[in-house]
Design a protein around this motif. Structure first.
Motif, PDB file in Angstrom:
ATOM      1  N   LEU A  18       0.820  -1.205   0.000  1.00  0.00           N
ATOM      2  CA  LEU A  18       0.000   0.000   0.000  1.00  0.00           C
ATOM      3  C   LEU A  18       0.861   1.265   0.000  1.00  0.00           C
ATOM      4  N   LEU A  19       1.984   1.236   0.691  1.00  0.00           N
ATOM      5  CA  LEU A  19       2.889   2.391   0.711  1.00  0.00           C
ATOM      6  C   LEU A  19       3.542   2.638  -0.646  1.00  0.00           C
ATOM      7  N   ALA A  20       3.471   1.662  -1.541  1.00  0.00           N
ATOM      8  CA  ALA A  20       4.009   1.825  -2.901  1.00  0.00           C
ATOM      9  C   ALA A  20       2.983   2.443  -3.856  1.00  0.00           C
ATOM     10  N   ARG A  21       1.768   2.651  -3.394  1.00  0.00           N
ATOM     11  CA  ARG A  21       0.736   3.268  -4.239  1.00  0.00           C
ATOM     12  C   ARG A  21       1.030   4.749  -4.428  1.00  0.00           C
ATOM     13  N   ASP A  22       0.235   5.411  -5.267  1.00  0.00           N
ATOM     14  CA  ASP A  22       0.461   6.821  -5.600  1.00  0.00           C
ATOM     15  C   ASP A  22      -0.424   7.807  -4.851  1.00  0.00           C
ATOM     16  N   VAL A  23      -1.601   7.366  -4.401  1.00  0.00           N
ATOM     17  CA  VAL A  23      -2.576   8.301  -3.844  1.00  0.00           C
ATOM     18  C   VAL A  23      -3.012   7.858  -2.459  1.00  0.00           C
ATOM     19  N   THR A  24      -3.108   8.822  -1.568  1.00  0.00           N
ATOM     20  CA  THR A  24      -3.678   8.615  -0.244  1.00  0.00           C
ATOM     21  C   THR A  24      -4.805   9.613  -0.067  1.00  0.00           C
ATOM     22  N   ARG A  25      -5.594   9.443   0.969  1.00  0.00           N
ATOM     23  CA  ARG A  25      -6.586  10.441   1.339  1.00  0.00           C
ATOM     24  C   ARG A  25      -6.108  11.070   2.645  1.00  0.00           C
ATOM     25  N   LEU A  26      -5.964  12.380   2.612  1.00  0.00           N
ATOM     26  CA  LEU A  26      -5.474  13.155   3.742  1.00  0.00           C
ATOM     27  C   LEU A  26      -6.652  13.779   4.474  1.00  0.00           C
ATOM     28  N   ALA A  27      -6.799  13.451   5.740  1.00  0.00           N
ATOM     29  CA  ALA A  27      -7.842  14.057   6.567  1.00  0.00           C
ATOM     30  C   ALA A  27      -7.186  15.048   7.528  1.00  0.00           C
ATOM     31  N   TYR A  28      -7.800  16.216   7.638  1.00  0.00           N
ATOM     32  CA  TYR A  28      -7.297  17.261   8.527  1.00  0.00           C
ATOM     33  C   TYR A  28      -8.465  18.145   8.932  1.00  0.00           C
ATOM     34  N   VAL A  29      -8.216  19.059   9.866  1.00  0.00           N
ATOM     35  CA  VAL A  29      -9.248  19.987  10.311  1.00  0.00           C
ATOM     36  C   VAL A  29      -9.005  21.332   9.641  1.00  0.00           C
ATOM     37  N   ALA A  30     -10.014  21.820   8.916  1.00  0.00           N
ATOM     38  CA  ALA A  30      -9.909  23.096   8.201  1.00  0.00           C
ATOM     39  C   ALA A  30      -9.912  24.260   9.195  1.00  0.00           C
ATOM     40  N   LYS A  31      -9.557  25.445   8.696  1.00  0.00           N
ATOM     41  CA  LYS A  31      -9.506  26.639   9.538  1.00  0.00           C
ATOM     42  C   LYS A  31     -10.857  26.950  10.186  1.00  0.00           C
ATOM     43  N   ASP A  32     -11.959  26.563   9.526  1.00  0.00           N
ATOM     44  CA  ASP A  32     -13.277  26.833  10.107  1.00  0.00           C
ATOM     45  C   ASP A  32     -13.710  25.757  11.104  1.00  0.00           C
ATOM     46  N   GLY A  33     -12.807  24.793  11.388  1.00  0.00           N
ATOM     47  CA  GLY A  33     -13.089  23.766  12.389  1.00  0.00           C
ATOM     48  C   GLY A  33     -13.785  22.534  11.853  1.00  0.00           C
ATOM     49  N   PRO A  58      -5.234  25.746   0.280  1.00  0.00           N
ATOM     50  CA  PRO A  58      -5.995  26.058   1.489  1.00  0.00           C
ATOM     51  C   PRO A  58      -5.639  25.183   2.697  1.00  0.00           C
ATOM     52  N   LYS A  59      -5.133  23.988   2.442  1.00  0.00           N
ATOM     53  CA  LYS A  59      -4.824  23.101   3.559  1.00  0.00           C
ATOM     54  C   LYS A  59      -3.624  23.572   4.378  1.00  0.00           C
ATOM     55  N   LEU A  60      -2.744  24.375   3.797  1.00  0.00           N
ATOM     56  CA  LEU A  60      -1.521  24.768   4.497  1.00  0.00           C
ATOM     57  C   LEU A  60      -1.761  25.603   5.750  1.00  0.00           C
ATOM     58  N   PRO A  61      -2.577  26.662   5.697  1.00  0.00           N
ATOM     59  CA  PRO A  61      -2.840  27.400   6.942  1.00  0.00           C
ATOM     60  C   PRO A  61      -3.497  26.514   8.009  1.00  0.00           C
ATOM     61  N   ALA A  62      -4.370  25.618   7.562  1.00  0.00           N
ATOM     62  CA  ALA A  62      -5.031  24.718   8.512  1.00  0.00           C
ATOM     63  C   ALA A  62      -4.021  23.787   9.174  1.00  0.00           C
ATOM     64  N   LEU A  63      -3.075  23.259   8.391  1.00  0.00           N
ATOM     65  CA  LEU A  63      -2.068  22.347   8.948  1.00  0.00           C
ATOM     66  C   LEU A  63      -1.076  23.083   9.840  1.00  0.00           C
ATOM     67  N   ARG A  64      -0.812  24.353   9.556  1.00  0.00           N
ATOM     68  CA  ARG A  64       0.041  25.143  10.450  1.00  0.00           C
ATOM     69  C   ARG A  64      -0.632  25.315  11.802  1.00  0.00           C
ATOM     70  N   GLU A  65      -1.929  25.562  11.779  1.00  0.00           N
ATOM     71  CA  GLU A  65      -2.686  25.780  13.014  1.00  0.00           C
ATOM     72  C   GLU A  65      -2.918  24.483  13.780  1.00  0.00           C
ATOM     73  N   ASN A  66      -3.236  23.423  13.060  1.00  0.00           N
ATOM     74  CA  ASN A  66      -3.519  22.133  13.694  1.00  0.00           C
ATOM     75  C   ASN A  66      -2.898  21.037  12.825  1.00  0.00           C
ATOM     76  N   PRO A  67      -1.706  20.565  13.186  1.00  0.00           N
ATOM     77  CA  PRO A  67      -1.000  19.604  12.330  1.00  0.00           C
ATOM     78  C   PRO A  67      -1.478  18.150  12.451  1.00  0.00           C
ATOM     79  N   ALA A  68      -2.529  17.910  13.219  1.00  0.00           N
ATOM     80  CA  ALA A  68      -3.035  16.542  13.340  1.00  0.00           C
ATOM     81  C   ALA A  68      -3.643  16.096  12.012  1.00  0.00           C
ATOM     82  N   VAL A  69      -3.212  14.926  11.522  1.00  0.00           N
ATOM     83  CA  VAL A  69      -3.703  14.388  10.257  1.00  0.00           C
ATOM     84  C   VAL A  69      -3.990  12.905  10.387  1.00  0.00           C
ATOM     85  N   ALA A  70      -4.767  12.409   9.455  1.00  0.00           N
ATOM     86  CA  ALA A  70      -4.991  10.981   9.305  1.00  0.00           C
ATOM     87  C   ALA A  70      -4.925  10.670   7.817  1.00  0.00           C
ATOM     88  N   LEU A  71      -4.310   9.542   7.482  1.00  0.00           N
ATOM     89  CA  LEU A  71      -4.187   9.112   6.096  1.00  0.00           C
ATOM     90  C   LEU A  71      -4.882   7.771   5.916  1.00  0.00           C
TER      91      LEU A  71
END
Length: 116
Positions: A18-33, A58-71
């Motif tokens: 699976l780590l050799a695949r090309d695409v993942t789905r990135l989950a994060y919390v947007a600036k609006d929560g 748009p994801k960059l400011p959100a990740l700066r504020e809250n770097p918690a992610v799920a893939l």
């Protein structure tokens, strides 16, 4: 999970496939929560998952504020093979194309890695 447990899971043959695949789905919390889940190209370098995007994404400011992610990395067939990873994004700004990632074609890209 302890570091050795994470290493054991990531070294399993199904995880490596699976780590050799090309695409993942990135989950994060947007600036609006609110939650976001976006497909994004990635590369596994043996110790980190590396993704890139344009510097005005748009994801960059959100990740700066809250770097918690799920893939989620999975297959499209049933039953699916699924690898779920969660951690914290680390943002690195890089001028030019990130080595080894043809999909990062903008003149300025942002790469981040998700630690396990």
């Amino acid at each position: 999970m302890e570091t050795h447990e994470i290493t054991e899971v990531l070294n399993r043959p199904i995880s490596q496939e699976l780590l050799a695949r090309d695409v993942t789905r990135l989950a994060y919390v947007a600036k609006d929560g609110t939650p976001r889940n976006v497909p994004i190209a990635f590369a596994w370098n043996g110790s980190e998952i590396v993704m890139c995007t344009t510097k005005n994404a748009p994801k960059l400011p959100a990740l700066r504020e809250n770097p918690a992610v799920a893939l989620t990395i999975d297959t499209e067939v049933h039953p699916p093979k699924i690898l779920l990873i969660r951690g914290r994004a680390e943002l690195d700004f890089i001028d030019g194309i990130l080595s080894g990632r043809r999909r990062c074609v903008r003149s300025t890209t942002t790469a981040w890695s998700g630690s396990s």
